[in-house]
Design an enzyme around this catalytic site. Structure first.
Site, PDB file in Angstrom:
ATOM      1  N   GLU A  64       4.933  39.575  -9.589  1.00  0.00           N
ATOM      2  CA  GLU A  64       3.601  39.250 -10.095  1.00  0.00           C
ATOM      3  C   GLU A  64       2.924  40.536 -10.555  1.00  0.00           C
ATOM      4  O   GLU A  64       2.883  41.519  -9.804  1.00  0.00           O
ATOM      5  CB  GLU A  64       2.771  38.582  -8.993  1.00  0.00           C
ATOM      6  CG  GLU A  64       1.344  38.286  -9.428  1.00  0.00           C
ATOM      7  CD  GLU A  64       0.507  37.645  -8.330  1.00  0.00           C
ATOM      8  OE1 GLU A  64       1.067  36.850  -7.542  1.00  0.00           O
ATOM      9  OE2 GLU A  64      -0.691  37.955  -8.245  1.00  0.00           O
ATOM     10  N   LYS A  66       2.458  24.999  -4.288  1.00  0.00           N
ATOM     11  CA  LYS A  66       1.186  24.440  -3.799  1.00  0.00           C
ATOM     12  C   LYS A  66       1.303  22.916  -3.701  1.00  0.00           C
ATOM     13  O   LYS A  66       0.654  22.179  -4.449  1.00  0.00           O
ATOM     14  CB  LYS A  66       0.045  24.885  -4.710  1.00  0.00           C
ATOM     15  CG  LYS A  66      -0.155  26.399  -4.667  1.00  0.00           C
ATOM     16  CD  LYS A  66      -1.345  26.890  -5.457  1.00  0.00           C
ATOM     17  CE  LYS A  66      -1.480  28.402  -5.292  1.00  0.00           C
ATOM     18  NZ  LYS A  66      -2.523  28.987  -6.161  1.00  0.00           N
ATOM     19  N   ARG A  78       0.835  -1.210   0.000  1.00  0.00           N
ATOM     20  CA  ARG A  78       0.000   0.000   0.000  1.00  0.00           C
ATOM     21  C   ARG A  78       0.872   1.264   0.000  1.00  0.00           C
ATOM     22  O   ARG A  78       0.607   2.214  -0.725  1.00  0.00           O
ATOM     23  CB  ARG A  78      -0.941  -0.059   1.220  1.00  0.00           C
ATOM     24  CG  ARG A  78      -1.911   1.067   1.415  1.00  0.00           C
ATOM     25  CD  ARG A  78      -2.765   1.498   0.228  1.00  0.00           C
ATOM     26  NE  ARG A  78      -3.276   0.483  -0.621  1.00  0.00           N
ATOM     27  CZ  ARG A  78      -3.346   0.595  -1.950  1.00  0.00           C
ATOM     28  NH1 ARG A  78      -2.944   1.695  -2.562  1.00  0.00           N
ATOM     29  NH2 ARG A  78      -3.796  -0.387  -2.687  1.00  0.00           N
ATOM     30  N   LYS A  85       4.424  39.125  -4.710  1.00  0.00           N
ATOM     31  CA  LYS A  85       3.058  38.829  -5.145  1.00  0.00           C
ATOM     32  C   LYS A  85       2.112  39.978  -4.778  1.00  0.00           C
ATOM     33  O   LYS A  85       2.518  40.971  -4.166  1.00  0.00           O
ATOM     34  CB  LYS A  85       2.597  37.529  -4.502  1.00  0.00           C
ATOM     35  CG  LYS A  85       3.560  36.361  -4.791  1.00  0.00           C
ATOM     36  CD  LYS A  85       2.973  35.035  -4.414  1.00  0.00           C
ATOM     37  CE  LYS A  85       1.910  34.623  -5.417  1.00  0.00           C
ATOM     38  NZ  LYS A  85       1.392  33.256  -5.130  1.00  0.00           N
ATOM     39  N   ASP A 142      -0.372  37.342 -14.161  1.00  0.00           N
ATOM     40  CA  ASP A 142      -1.433  36.593 -13.493  1.00  0.00           C
ATOM     41  C   ASP A 142      -2.791  36.815 -14.132  1.00  0.00           C
ATOM     42  O   ASP A 142      -3.249  37.960 -14.272  1.00  0.00           O
ATOM     43  CB  ASP A 142      -1.482  36.988 -12.014  1.00  0.00           C
ATOM     44  CG  ASP A 142      -2.223  35.939 -11.192  1.00  0.00           C
ATOM     45  OD1 ASP A 142      -2.034  34.731 -11.465  1.00  0.00           O
ATOM     46  OD2 ASP A 142      -2.995  36.330 -10.310  1.00  0.00           O
TER      47      ASP A 142
END
Lengths: 288, 288, 288, 288, 288, 288
Positions: free
Chosen positions: A203, A141, A106, A173, A225
């Site tokens: 960004e 992420k 597994r 950002k 973006d």
């Protein structure tokens, strides 16, 4: 069988993850099903086979899973990491005591199917933009503790990696811009304080922000973006080869070709690692 | 704000995962972007907001992420775990130094959106079978190191949990049957050796296997693998309330209602945890 | 030499315990006595011998202790785990550099004599009730970090294991009953919330509690606490084979036969693991 | 409430042991009994009470167990470590959520009753030799990972500690003598190589060995192994106050007074830590 | 008291290092000197004072050392990290139980004097080149486990940091060139495979290598190894502002001004972290 | 090739330090330079060579560094630990894949050059006092996590070790005396409470303190702090062989001979481990 374009993760990096995963699955009493129903001297040969087409990643982790349980078990690779296989293809075999194979099954499958799922999705996108110069790239992420593995899987799928951590590049950002007082202030501060081997990416949501950045000397890369292909094209024109142009925001296999055709260098997609469709891989065990 | 049906995971269990995730993201030099562009005395208030409808899970992990960075930061919950929210809904706020919020942002979002994605998918399935007695249940197809969290998220979505590990129940699967010599031998051995607080489940692919099992006294539960609703109905009739009937194999939100209507007690789905669509959650930061 | 009834604990599970124990004993400067007085090239053969009769458990831990110090040392087993030996019997030998043997001696002996002490006491009880169907079973009264090993030793002595953790079965004890509002409420709540592979055991002190439990559908097992053999017999009659009957509370080798003769399925004893008389095992070293 | 003669172990030392013990007991799903049957907002007060007379040790570990689960729970000590209590005596109370108390109950009791068992046995021996100058002392025969705690418990019982590790003193034992070529060679080598703050003890089985040692300048201490009180007296006479005289080998509460009366400085007993009779301590919980 | 130019290392990063250091120093029995000779209720105030002039670094580690021993102790900073002090200056005070202060003294001083030594040497070099634009920079020649702290100390001294790890920038060194087949091949390969946020630096020993590099498009930075100021000046002329010029190889405070005057951007020095002269800092304790 | 006077540190002790150091240096993506520019099948032979004269320490750590990266790589030792080499001398070779050698190069060199630096400085002092009976000794002024290695390096240089930790000997220092009420009180308390295998050392700044100590029975050793050779001679006369005389405080290679000639037994120097000049050792790699 080392792939020159895909150096393996060292076992040193995989081992703590696999030891923890095995102990998480074995608990304190171990595999009580196998203990109860399988003869202890039973040896088996088991085949990892793809149950759907895809690109493979994670075989070193699968190999090491069994080696940690039993150094004398034998793992053989037939479709190495980064290879693309058809449904039914033999990926690898593991030979050893039944208990070793069943105890590790597994954990090995969970990692292998997860990483192969990432490689498969990456590969699909790489093909979708193959007519352009654009690269497919992941983000931060990722899932806790699995960043090195997930980013490796992106590379196995033919993709590239963005920052690995908060400390290896500057990426200014929207939230930073809001707090720092805008593009010019933030970019100037970043250039003053960045180490000499640290790149700076900015960004931008609008062409105006891009122009502001260029006006104070520019960044090494721009994260464009949520722009349309037309806006991206304009941005690429403005950047004019002096920096990397990276498109991000809601990119899918469908929208990728048009976005890539805008001339950007990079398409980055958070979902490559945060929304993974595991590749269906099975383990078929027979007495050996 | 404790949910009586969803006891929280102890911080003790979350802390090692979060410490590792933060160090994985901070690296050795930390958040060099924030250091470079944000004033050190800047305080902020940031809002976690859903960018799509879904069911929330993981707020304790998000809270603890920031608390580990700065015990004096303040985390407030508006939509607790297990609550279902609309797009735009305020889930939680974090107030503190900009560096604390920005250092922890990605780790908190990565976990929260992953676990909320699991809860959301589970909840969708729970609703799809709400007209029946069937429960939605996950498996051991989880990611390394994240089993406790992923299974918690299934519960937050209204689902139930299968085995947590190899050592808390006996589950005799097809590979065991092949090696052990069939249903009767395996089931008899399992009953002889199982601890008195250990249940035994048997995977069966055919009604014949089920009849064989019943002939030697039966299992506590049957995993009815890849059966049609009609076959499941026959299986349920054979079992006749003396054991748990669990359907598995390729169940989707579309097929779930018919499967559940067959009268089975449990629908178990590996993809609840191995193929997760992260819930889109954003963090909007404003000066405080 | 694997015992089909006693699958070994994986080295993976033993290794962290043994590494920590060796570092705890070696400190930072290591075995300064051996360094000072024994020639570095001295090789030895050492024999583990029982100094009193008993049942052996822990040889994998002893073997791995020396293997961690020196992979080339050689450990041979003469009386495997679960075997019962007379005083003076040869249990195992270790051959290698004197420093390896002397560095690991105390750690290996501490674990081996502790686990063999548990196995020996268990075996004595198993024999005391051999004329009945009752099994001897341990509890969660174990020492921190050693639960897997101590419970393994109980199995090596012929005993069975109760719950391994708080999360693998429900056991409603007197304190729960006091807080939950009695047998009926607690048992009903437990059945509603238990996972489908989780058994429920109820501690009862009186036959009335047992009747209350049966009245609401019953538990999977009853912990009959501190009852006399006569009360146990009545309880067994009431249970009537529909659930497991487990006697607990102050059981000794003397009282065990009468308790077992009451017809209960299980005798559980906390002191098997919390009050251990180490088996006297010595290590006799000779130059090799 | 700090005891000047018994400085507490720092929480830093206890914390890793307790975290591991709690995770060992909670598993991945936690205390599923309490979750199922106790209301989440239930608060309780629970009393640790001795169920037999004894000497207490381990309250810092018990306190920290609950603090790690919930920093807001409140632990109050009534009979501090090193105090001797009667059966029924109140030792400490813990107040907090029922789940905190029930989640930590077993871990706290396991450690507290084990360490109090050690303190109680030590105290019994200390009293048995109170008419002499002899001290009661433990050895390195401890359980893996628990040496600091077990040796602390010996101190709580009024005893003293021998070496903590292989690296803090030289103790030349029978096996060393056999390999090193006898008392004179070994002792001379040890003195040449010992650090200037390291004491040297020599195990001797005969008076001849003791005379040999004295002939080459003597050790700092002698471990007089398995000698009769008469032999010990002769040994003490030979040593004549120039070194520590330590008796060891099969000492029991019954034989201790005569052995101590021989004039030795120390009685050391392996079984103080390897053969522990847990002190019976209960936790009685009532709604708060 | 946060320094905008020197964001602190998060406690999260320091804590594992300090816990390990404290346990390394306390052993299993703790500070037996303090236990033996100081009254347990004694409280003290202790002053960290510089015993020579220097630049301070490491006060967060010192503060956390005591906080881990006793959260209620009070640490106050008078000369924060990055400040330059005279001999005798008060740096910080710690107030609390004598045992807390004495238990943590050595660990706190060891780290503080080591890091302050690095900061002091860095600051001396920064001043030596203050008349130029050159920055002082450290390397990866750090001690195991201490890289984040040592590089932080360089920043506290006014210096800059080179790569933190093998994975955050490409640095092609002499050994790589020898194996890869020269500057042109290596640089071309690096540019093809480098991530888009990864800078490439090339070590060159000769102007010819520099010209080769420029001929194939150049690197982001050049490590000009062991060149004389005259050679460096030529190299700077060749580079002509298109890349970073970094001098390395045997730089000392004496040679630094001339090297910096050559026009290079960076002087990098391995000995800043591998050959550290600890700053002499004392802890003076008085009863409180 | 084991040195009878320098037993090696067990790999068990080195392994956690080296694993952490390698992961610290490899980060998550590993050695991206080597991956980019070196062919994956390239094998190399690399030589560790001294670039200045010195005494070697740390070869086991260097060997294990490469073995952890690749168990099949081959490490051969030419100048073992404790040997003194000339500039240019071959110390060891490593043969294996280029990636193994380049991935481990920095970690191996960092430790080897640090420990060899300590051994070299120690050896210089040992030679400076070779005409006397005095030994050169280190202190607890070591770097966090590296105490065992640094003290081993002192031994490799021919020196001796002081306390390893706070718990293996009593050392009453000036701060203790100030808090405890002077020499007589402190020394008496220490003797009452010290374990029977624990030595007691007393720091004295004046002959009066020494006389006070002797007046109450004396210590096992005296740390004669910051005394002139003449004062030391007087102290040695007072001690008269009944205890160890240890000089400390600002000892340098220049002052050491006169201090040693005073008749003291030990010269202890904090800077042996806190102010280390790394030995310059290079790694020259050639294709194999």
């Amino acid at each position: 069988m080392t792939n020159p374009l895909l150096p393996p993760l060292p076992d040193l990096m995989l081992e703590p993850i696999l030891r923890a995963a095995l102990l998480e699955d074995l608990g304190l009493a171990g595999d009580i099903t196998t203990s109860a129903v399988i003869a202890p001297n039973q040896h088996v040969r088991a085949e990892f086979r793809a149950r759907q087409p895809g690109t493979i990643a994670g075989l070193d982790a699968a190999r090491l899973t069994f080696a940690l349980l039993d150094p004398k078990s034998h793992f053989e690779i037939f479709a190495p990491d980064a290879s693309t296989v058809q449904s039914g293809a033999l990926i690898a075999t593991i030979t050893g005591p039944a208990s070793t194979v069943l105890n590790g099954e597994r954990v090995a499958l969970n990692i292998l199917s997860h990483l192969s799922g990432i490689a498969t999705a990456t590969q699909e996108l790489v093909r979708a933009v193959a007519h352009t110069k654009a690269k497919i790239c992941c983000t931060r992420k990722t899932l806790p503790g699995l960043r090195a593995l997930q980013k490796y899987a992106v590379r196995a799928g033919g993709g590239a990696n963005h920052r690995y951590r908060l400390d290896d590049a500057i990426l200014i950002k929207d939230n930073h811009l809001a707090l720092a007082g805008g593009v010019k202030t933030a970019l100037t501060a970043a250039r003053q304080r960045a180490g000499h081997l640290v790149k700076i990416e900015l960004e931008v949501d609008t062409l105006q922000q891009l122009q502001d950045a260029i006006a104070v000397g520019g960044a090494d890369a721009y994260l464009l973006d949520n722009m349309t292909p037309a806006q991206l094209k304009d941005a690429v024109t403005l950047i004019d080869g002096r920096a990397i142009a990276e498109a991000s925001g809601g990119i899918t296999p469908k929208t990728a070709p048009a976005i890539a055709a805008s001339g950007v260098d990079i398409l980055s997609l958070g979902w490559l690692t945060h929304t993974v469709q595991a590749l269906d891989i099975g383990l078929d065990i027979t007495p050996a």
